[in-house]
Design a protein around this motif. Structure first.
Motif, PDB file in Angstrom:
ATOM      1  N   LEU A  27     -10.856 -42.812  63.403  1.00  0.00           N
ATOM      2  CA  LEU A  27      -9.924 -43.791  62.843  1.00  0.00           C
ATOM      3  C   LEU A  27      -8.842 -43.089  62.019  1.00  0.00           C
ATOM      4  O   LEU A  27      -7.640 -43.345  62.202  1.00  0.00           O
ATOM      5  CB  LEU A  27     -10.675 -44.796  61.969  1.00  0.00           C
ATOM      6  CG  LEU A  27      -9.804 -45.797  61.189  1.00  0.00           C
ATOM      7  CD1 LEU A  27      -9.063 -46.717  62.151  1.00  0.00           C
ATOM      8  CD2 LEU A  27     -10.669 -46.604  60.218  1.00  0.00           C
ATOM      9  N   LEU A  65       0.413 -49.460  59.229  1.00  0.00           N
ATOM     10  CA  LEU A  65      -0.032 -48.145  59.671  1.00  0.00           C
ATOM     11  C   LEU A  65      -0.505 -47.301  58.492  1.00  0.00           C
ATOM     12  O   LEU A  65      -1.552 -46.644  58.552  1.00  0.00           O
ATOM     13  CB  LEU A  65       1.110 -47.441  60.405  1.00  0.00           C
ATOM     14  CG  LEU A  65       0.799 -46.079  61.036  1.00  0.00           C
ATOM     15  CD1 LEU A  65      -0.379 -46.174  61.991  1.00  0.00           C
ATOM     16  CD2 LEU A  65       2.027 -45.552  61.763  1.00  0.00           C
ATOM     17  N   GLY A  81      -8.825 -45.168  56.815  1.00  0.00           N
ATOM     18  CA  GLY A  81      -9.515 -44.120  57.562  1.00  0.00           C
ATOM     19  C   GLY A  81      -9.863 -42.938  56.678  1.00  0.00           C
ATOM     20  O   GLY A  81     -10.967 -42.383  56.769  1.00  0.00           O
ATOM     21  N   VAL A  97      -0.556 -40.925  64.574  1.00  0.00           N
ATOM     22  CA  VAL A  97       0.423 -41.948  64.962  1.00  0.00           C
ATOM     23  C   VAL A  97       1.508 -42.042  63.885  1.00  0.00           C
ATOM     24  O   VAL A  97       2.705 -42.142  64.185  1.00  0.00           O
ATOM     25  CB  VAL A  97      -0.264 -43.314  65.172  1.00  0.00           C
ATOM     26  CG1 VAL A  97       0.774 -44.436  65.239  1.00  0.00           C
ATOM     27  CG2 VAL A  97      -1.103 -43.300  66.441  1.00  0.00           C
ATOM     28  N   ALA A  98       1.105 -41.988  62.623  1.00  0.00           N
ATOM     29  CA  ALA A  98       2.067 -42.056  61.522  1.00  0.00           C
ATOM     30  C   ALA A  98       3.016 -40.855  61.560  1.00  0.00           C
ATOM     31  O   ALA A  98       4.223 -41.004  61.318  1.00  0.00           O
ATOM     32  CB  ALA A  98       1.331 -42.103  60.184  1.00  0.00           C
ATOM     33  N   VAL A 143       3.506 -51.337  65.630  1.00  0.00           N
ATOM     34  CA  VAL A 143       2.787 -51.500  64.359  1.00  0.00           C
ATOM     35  C   VAL A 143       3.748 -51.280  63.202  1.00  0.00           C
ATOM     36  O   VAL A 143       4.489 -50.300  63.160  1.00  0.00           O
ATOM     37  CB  VAL A 143       1.611 -50.499  64.264  1.00  0.00           C
ATOM     38  CG1 VAL A 143       0.897 -50.653  62.928  1.00  0.00           C
ATOM     39  CG2 VAL A 143       0.646 -50.701  65.418  1.00  0.00           C
ATOM     40  N   SER A 158      -1.678 -48.424  55.738  1.00  0.00           N
ATOM     41  CA  SER A 158      -2.937 -49.013  55.272  1.00  0.00           C
ATOM     42  C   SER A 158      -4.113 -48.514  56.096  1.00  0.00           C
ATOM     43  O   SER A 158      -5.189 -48.227  55.555  1.00  0.00           O
ATOM     44  CB  SER A 158      -2.868 -50.544  55.338  1.00  0.00           C
ATOM     45  OG  SER A 158      -1.876 -51.051  54.475  1.00  0.00           O
ATOM     46  N   VAL A 159      -3.915 -48.408  57.401  1.00  0.00           N
ATOM     47  CA  VAL A 159      -4.976 -47.910  58.276  1.00  0.00           C
ATOM     48  C   VAL A 159      -5.268 -46.441  57.992  1.00  0.00           C
ATOM     49  O   VAL A 159      -6.430 -46.014  57.981  1.00  0.00           O
ATOM     50  CB  VAL A 159      -4.618 -48.119  59.763  1.00  0.00           C
ATOM     51  CG1 VAL A 159      -5.685 -47.508  60.662  1.00  0.00           C
ATOM     52  CG2 VAL A 159      -4.461 -49.598  60.075  1.00  0.00           C
ATOM     53  N   VAL A 160      -4.212 -45.663  57.747  1.00  0.00           N
ATOM     54  CA  VAL A 160      -4.402 -44.248  57.393  1.00  0.00           C
ATOM     55  C   VAL A 160      -5.236 -44.143  56.115  1.00  0.00           C
ATOM     56  O   VAL A 160      -6.187 -43.351  56.037  1.00  0.00           O
ATOM     57  CB  VAL A 160      -3.050 -43.523  57.208  1.00  0.00           C
ATOM     58  CG1 VAL A 160      -3.267 -42.120  56.635  1.00  0.00           C
ATOM     59  CG2 VAL A 160      -2.301 -43.438  58.532  1.00  0.00           C
ATOM     60  N   THR A 177      -6.544 -40.576  64.238  1.00  0.00           N
ATOM     61  CA  THR A 177      -5.663 -41.296  65.162  1.00  0.00           C
ATOM     62  C   THR A 177      -4.526 -41.984  64.411  1.00  0.00           C
ATOM     63  O   THR A 177      -3.350 -41.861  64.781  1.00  0.00           O
ATOM     64  CB  THR A 177      -6.457 -42.326  65.981  1.00  0.00           C
ATOM     65  OG1 THR A 177      -7.519 -41.666  66.676  1.00  0.00           O
ATOM     66  CG2 THR A 177      -5.568 -43.026  66.990  1.00  0.00           C
ATOM     67  N   ALA A 178      -4.870 -42.682  63.328  1.00  0.00           N
ATOM     68  CA  ALA A 178      -3.842 -43.368  62.541  1.00  0.00           C
ATOM     69  C   ALA A 178      -2.884 -42.366  61.905  1.00  0.00           C
ATOM     70  O   ALA A 178      -1.661 -42.579  61.883  1.00  0.00           O
ATOM     71  CB  ALA A 178      -4.496 -44.227  61.465  1.00  0.00           C
ATOM     72  N   TYR A 224       1.405 -48.674  69.725  1.00  0.00           N
ATOM     73  CA  TYR A 224       1.488 -48.329  68.306  1.00  0.00           C
ATOM     74  C   TYR A 224       2.924 -48.318  67.797  1.00  0.00           C
ATOM     75  O   TYR A 224       3.163 -48.342  66.599  1.00  0.00           O
ATOM     76  CB  TYR A 224       0.780 -47.007  68.017  1.00  0.00           C
ATOM     77  CG  TYR A 224       1.451 -45.750  68.527  1.00  0.00           C
ATOM     78  CD1 TYR A 224       2.629 -45.272  67.950  1.00  0.00           C
ATOM     79  CD2 TYR A 224       0.887 -45.007  69.563  1.00  0.00           C
ATOM     80  CE1 TYR A 224       3.234 -44.112  68.395  1.00  0.00           C
ATOM     81  CE2 TYR A 224       1.484 -43.844  70.012  1.00  0.00           C
ATOM     82  CZ  TYR A 224       2.647 -43.398  69.424  1.00  0.00           C
ATOM     83  OH  TYR A 224       3.249 -42.241  69.860  1.00  0.00           O
TER      84      TYR A 224
END
Length: 196
Positions: free
Chosen positions: A86, A11, A18, A93-94, A6, A13-15, A89-90, A3
Protein backbone atom coordinates in the motif's frame (compact mmCIF):
# COMPACT_ATOMS: atom_id res chain seq x y z
CA UNK A 1 -4.30 5.29 -15.96
CA UNK A 2 -6.90 5.36 -13.21
CA UNK A 3 -4.54 6.85 -10.63
CA UNK A 4 -4.32 9.97 -12.81
CA UNK A 5 -7.85 10.77 -11.64
CA UNK A 6 -7.05 10.54 -7.91
CA UNK A 7 -7.05 13.94 -6.24
CA UNK A 8 -3.67 14.98 -4.75
CA UNK A 9 -5.13 15.32 -1.24
CA UNK A 10 -6.54 11.79 -1.40
CA UNK A 11 -3.27 10.43 -2.73
CA UNK A 12 -1.26 12.08 0.05
CA UNK A 13 -3.70 10.63 2.59
CA UNK A 14 -3.14 7.14 1.22
CA UNK A 15 0.63 7.63 1.33
CA UNK A 16 0.39 8.72 4.97
CA UNK A 17 -1.90 5.80 5.82
CA UNK A 18 0.42 3.34 4.10
CA UNK A 19 3.46 4.76 5.89
CA UNK A 20 1.74 4.54 9.29
CA UNK A 21 0.59 0.97 8.59
CA UNK A 22 4.09 -0.05 7.51
CA UNK A 23 5.70 1.45 10.63
CA UNK A 24 3.16 -0.20 12.96
CA UNK A 25 3.46 -3.62 11.35
CA UNK A 26 7.27 -3.30 11.27
CA UNK A 27 7.28 -2.65 15.02
CA UNK A 28 5.08 -5.68 15.69
CA UNK A 29 7.18 -7.81 13.35
CA UNK A 30 10.42 -6.75 15.05
CA UNK A 31 8.92 -7.79 18.37
CA UNK A 32 8.14 -11.25 17.04
CA UNK A 33 11.66 -11.60 15.63
CA UNK A 34 13.12 -10.64 18.99
CA UNK A 35 10.95 -13.16 20.85
CA UNK A 36 11.84 -15.89 18.38
CA UNK A 37 15.48 -15.58 19.34
CA UNK A 38 16.61 -15.66 15.72
CA UNK A 39 20.39 -15.87 16.18
CA UNK A 40 21.38 -13.28 13.55
CA UNK A 41 19.80 -10.11 12.12
CA UNK A 42 16.96 -11.10 9.80
CA UNK A 43 18.68 -9.69 6.70
CA UNK A 44 21.78 -11.79 7.43
CA UNK A 45 19.67 -14.93 7.57
CA UNK A 46 17.68 -14.03 4.50
CA UNK A 47 20.80 -13.31 2.46
CA UNK A 48 22.87 -16.27 3.67
CA UNK A 49 22.37 -18.41 0.51
CA UNK A 50 23.38 -21.32 2.77
CA UNK A 51 21.32 -24.36 3.73
CA UNK A 52 23.87 -25.23 6.43
CA UNK A 53 23.68 -21.83 8.11
CA UNK A 54 19.90 -21.75 7.98
CA UNK A 55 19.72 -25.25 9.46
CA UNK A 56 22.00 -24.19 12.29
CA UNK A 57 19.98 -21.08 13.08
CA UNK A 58 16.68 -22.94 12.97
CA UNK A 59 18.14 -25.71 15.14
CA UNK A 60 19.23 -23.14 17.72
CA UNK A 61 15.70 -21.75 17.94
CA UNK A 62 14.36 -25.29 18.26
CA UNK A 63 16.75 -25.96 21.17
CA UNK A 64 15.51 -22.83 22.91
CA UNK A 65 11.88 -23.68 22.21
CA UNK A 66 11.22 -20.57 20.13
CA UNK A 67 10.92 -22.04 16.64
CA UNK A 68 7.13 -21.86 16.99
CA UNK A 69 7.40 -18.09 17.54
CA UNK A 70 9.48 -17.87 14.38
CA UNK A 71 6.69 -19.69 12.53
CA UNK A 72 4.26 -17.05 13.82
CA UNK A 73 6.66 -14.34 12.68
CA UNK A 74 6.33 -15.53 9.10
CA UNK A 75 2.56 -15.08 9.24
CA UNK A 76 2.80 -11.67 10.92
CA UNK A 77 5.14 -10.69 8.09
CA UNK A 78 2.19 -10.84 5.69
CA UNK A 79 0.64 -7.84 7.45
CA UNK A 80 3.87 -5.92 6.93
CA UNK A 81 3.93 -7.04 3.29
CA UNK A 82 0.39 -5.75 2.70
CA UNK A 83 1.22 -2.43 4.38
CA UNK A 84 4.39 -2.11 2.33
CA UNK A 85 2.51 -2.71 -0.91
CA UNK A 86 0.00 0.00 0.00
CA UNK A 87 2.70 2.47 1.02
CA UNK A 88 5.10 1.83 -1.85
CA UNK A 89 2.41 1.86 -4.53
CA UNK A 90 0.83 5.09 -3.26
CA UNK A 91 4.24 6.70 -2.78
CA UNK A 92 5.43 5.87 -6.28
CA UNK A 93 2.16 7.04 -7.79
CA UNK A 94 2.63 10.33 -5.92
CA UNK A 95 6.17 10.66 -7.29
CA UNK A 96 4.90 10.04 -10.82
CA UNK A 97 2.17 12.62 -10.32
CA UNK A 98 4.76 15.17 -9.18
CA UNK A 99 5.89 15.41 -12.82
CA UNK A 100 3.82 17.31 -15.40
CA UNK A 101 1.33 15.24 -17.40
CA UNK A 102 2.84 13.92 -20.62
CA UNK A 103 6.41 14.52 -19.45
CA UNK A 104 9.24 11.99 -19.60
CA UNK A 105 9.41 12.01 -15.81
CA UNK A 106 5.72 11.05 -15.58
CA UNK A 107 6.27 8.19 -18.03
CA UNK A 108 9.26 6.87 -16.09
CA UNK A 109 7.36 7.30 -12.84
CA UNK A 110 4.51 5.15 -14.11
CA UNK A 111 6.94 2.33 -14.82
CA UNK A 112 8.58 2.66 -11.41
CA UNK A 113 5.25 1.96 -9.68
CA UNK A 114 5.78 -1.71 -10.53
CA UNK A 115 8.74 -1.84 -8.14
CA UNK A 116 6.30 -1.00 -5.36
CA UNK A 117 4.38 -4.14 -6.24
CA UNK A 118 7.41 -6.33 -6.95
CA UNK A 119 9.09 -5.77 -3.56
CA UNK A 120 6.17 -7.17 -1.52
CA UNK A 121 5.65 -10.04 -3.99
CA UNK A 122 9.27 -11.13 -3.63
CA UNK A 123 8.73 -10.95 0.14
CA UNK A 124 5.76 -13.29 -0.21
CA UNK A 125 7.87 -15.67 -2.29
CA UNK A 126 10.61 -15.58 0.34
CA UNK A 127 8.08 -16.51 3.05
CA UNK A 128 6.75 -19.38 0.98
CA UNK A 129 10.26 -20.83 0.69
CA UNK A 130 10.69 -20.47 4.45
CA UNK A 131 7.53 -22.55 4.91
CA UNK A 132 9.19 -25.28 2.84
CA UNK A 133 12.30 -25.21 5.04
CA UNK A 134 10.82 -24.87 8.52
CA UNK A 135 9.07 -28.27 8.88
CA UNK A 136 12.44 -30.07 8.81
CA UNK A 137 15.21 -27.61 9.69
CA UNK A 138 17.84 -30.35 9.76
CA UNK A 139 17.29 -31.25 6.11
CA UNK A 140 17.06 -27.97 4.23
CA UNK A 141 17.62 -28.33 0.51
CA UNK A 142 20.50 -26.19 -0.81
CA UNK A 143 18.31 -25.38 -3.82
CA UNK A 144 15.47 -24.11 -1.63
CA UNK A 145 17.94 -22.10 0.47
CA UNK A 146 19.31 -20.55 -2.72
CA UNK A 147 15.82 -19.68 -3.97
CA UNK A 148 14.89 -18.29 -0.54
CA UNK A 149 17.89 -15.96 -0.45
CA UNK A 150 17.45 -15.01 -4.11
CA UNK A 151 13.88 -13.90 -3.42
CA UNK A 152 15.13 -11.93 -0.41
CA UNK A 153 17.90 -10.30 -2.46
CA UNK A 154 15.42 -9.26 -5.14
CA UNK A 155 13.11 -7.91 -2.44
CA UNK A 156 15.86 -5.77 -0.93
CA UNK A 157 16.94 -4.61 -4.40
CA UNK A 158 13.38 -3.42 -5.10
CA UNK A 159 13.31 -1.61 -1.72
CA UNK A 160 16.51 0.23 -2.69
CA UNK A 161 15.07 1.17 -6.09
CA UNK A 162 11.89 2.49 -4.47
CA UNK A 163 13.76 4.68 -2.00
CA UNK A 164 16.34 5.95 -4.51
CA UNK A 165 13.70 6.75 -7.12
CA UNK A 166 11.52 8.49 -4.54
CA UNK A 167 14.39 10.75 -3.49
CA UNK A 168 15.66 11.32 -7.03
CA UNK A 169 12.25 11.62 -8.63
CA UNK A 170 10.89 14.14 -6.14
CA UNK A 171 14.10 16.18 -6.33
CA UNK A 172 13.97 16.23 -10.13
CA UNK A 173 10.27 17.08 -10.19
CA UNK A 174 10.87 19.89 -7.69
CA UNK A 175 13.70 21.35 -9.77
CA UNK A 176 11.57 21.18 -12.92
CA UNK A 177 8.68 22.88 -11.13
CA UNK A 178 10.94 25.75 -10.02
CA UNK A 179 12.40 26.14 -13.52
CA UNK A 180 8.96 26.11 -15.15
CA UNK A 181 7.72 28.67 -12.65
CA UNK A 182 10.68 30.97 -13.34
CA UNK A 183 10.26 30.50 -17.09
CA UNK A 184 6.58 31.39 -16.76
CA UNK A 185 7.41 34.55 -14.84
CA UNK A 186 10.02 35.52 -17.41
CA UNK A 187 7.56 35.01 -20.25
CA UNK A 188 4.91 37.02 -18.45
CA UNK A 189 7.38 39.83 -17.79
CA UNK A 190 8.49 39.85 -21.44
CA UNK A 191 4.88 39.91 -22.63
CA UNK A 192 4.11 42.80 -20.27
CA UNK A 193 7.15 44.72 -21.51
CA UNK A 194 6.11 44.15 -25.10
CA UNK A 195 2.69 45.63 -24.55
CA UNK A 196 3.96 48.61 -22.57
Amino acid sequence: MEYEKVRPAALISVVALGFAAQRITQTVLDGFYARSGYPVPYYVGQLSFSAGKLSGWYAEMRRHGTLGVYWQTQFVDFAFIAATMLFFTALLVAVARAFPAGSRGRRIGRRMVWFGVAAPLFDVLENLFSFVMLPDPAAISPTVALLYSTAAALKFACFVVVYLWTAGGLSTAGIQWIRNRRAGRSSAAAAAAGTA
